[in-house]
Design a protein around this motif. Structure first.
Motif, PDB file in Angstrom:
ATOM      1  N   GLY A   1       0.881  -1.296   0.045  1.00 37.42           N
ATOM      2  CA  GLY A   1      -0.053  -0.105   0.064  1.00 37.42           C
ATOM      3  C   GLY A   1       1.053   1.244   0.093  1.00 37.42           C
ATOM      4  N   GLU A   2       2.071   1.198   0.097  1.00 39.48           N
ATOM      5  CA  GLU A   2       2.757   2.305   0.179  1.00 39.48           C
ATOM      6  C   GLU A   2       3.575   2.684  -1.126  1.00 39.48           C
ATOM      7  N   VAL A   3       3.351   3.759  -1.667  1.00 44.53           N
ATOM      8  CA  VAL A   3       3.707   4.235  -2.889  1.00 44.53           C
ATOM      9  C   VAL A   3       4.879   4.922  -3.055  1.00 44.53           C
ATOM     10  N   LYS A   4       6.089   4.593  -3.881  1.00 42.92           N
ATOM     11  CA  LYS A   4       7.240   5.231  -3.724  1.00 42.92           C
ATOM     12  C   LYS A   4       7.461   5.467  -5.383  1.00 42.92           C
ATOM     13  N   VAL A   5       7.838   7.108  -5.412  1.00 43.46           N
ATOM     14  CA  VAL A   5       7.963   7.393  -7.089  1.00 43.46           C
ATOM     15  C   VAL A   5       9.545   8.091  -7.005  1.00 43.46           C
ATOM     16  N   LYS A   6      10.154   7.809  -7.913  1.00 45.99           N
ATOM     17  CA  LYS A   6      11.490   8.024  -8.311  1.00 45.99           C
ATOM     18  C   LYS A   6      11.535   8.571  -9.594  1.00 45.99           C
ATOM     19  N   THR A   7      12.033   9.769 -10.044  1.00 44.63           N
ATOM     20  CA  THR A   7      12.330  10.150 -11.175  1.00 44.63           C
ATOM     21  C   THR A   7      13.703  10.859 -11.488  1.00 44.63           C
ATOM     22  N   ASP A   8      14.217  10.336 -12.495  1.00 48.05           N
ATOM     23  CA  ASP A   8      15.574  10.879 -12.897  1.00 48.05           C
ATOM     24  C   ASP A   8      15.604  11.218 -14.200  1.00 48.05           C
ATOM     25  N   ASN A   9      16.258  12.463 -14.404  1.00 48.37           N
ATOM     26  CA  ASN A   9      16.233  13.141 -15.568  1.00 48.37           C
ATOM     27  C   ASN A   9      17.445  13.052 -16.360  1.00 48.37           C
TER      28      ASN A   9
END
Length: 100
Positions: A92-100
């Motif tokens: 249920g825990e959402v983690k989002v990681k974005t690299d450019n």
């Protein structure tokens, strides 16, 4: 009386057949983004481990990897422009990681 009973049974069977057929077909709106990408003939799709691992490569050079484990869902998107997005859902825990 037999004719009425036969007609009622026939109508019930016909309505049951129509309802069951309607539920099998998903409309384009109901399909998820992944389902639409998997059905696209231009995309290269690999499915492993009974559907627990999915890899989709688009003609534009994007690569999407989806992995499902016990209670855990991971999605990694490598775009052709070099950017990368990782999504992890764990109990249920959402983690989002974005690299450019």
């Amino acid at each position: 009386m037999k004719i009425i009973t036969k007609n009622i049974v026939f109508v019930l069977l016909l309505s049951l057949a129509l309802v069951s057929c309607r539920d099998e077909q998903k409309t384009e709106e109901e399909k998820s983004e992944v389902e639409r990408m998997m059905e696209d003939p231009d995309n290269k799709v690999e499915v492993k481990d009974g559907g627990d691992k999915i890899k989709i490569e688009t003609p534009e050079g994007d690569e999407i990897k989806i992995k499902k484990d016990d209670g855990e869902y991971k999605k990694k998107v490598d775009r052709a422009d070099g950017s990368e997005t990782k999504i992890k859902v764990d109990d249920g825990e959402v983690k989002v990681k974005t690299d450019n």
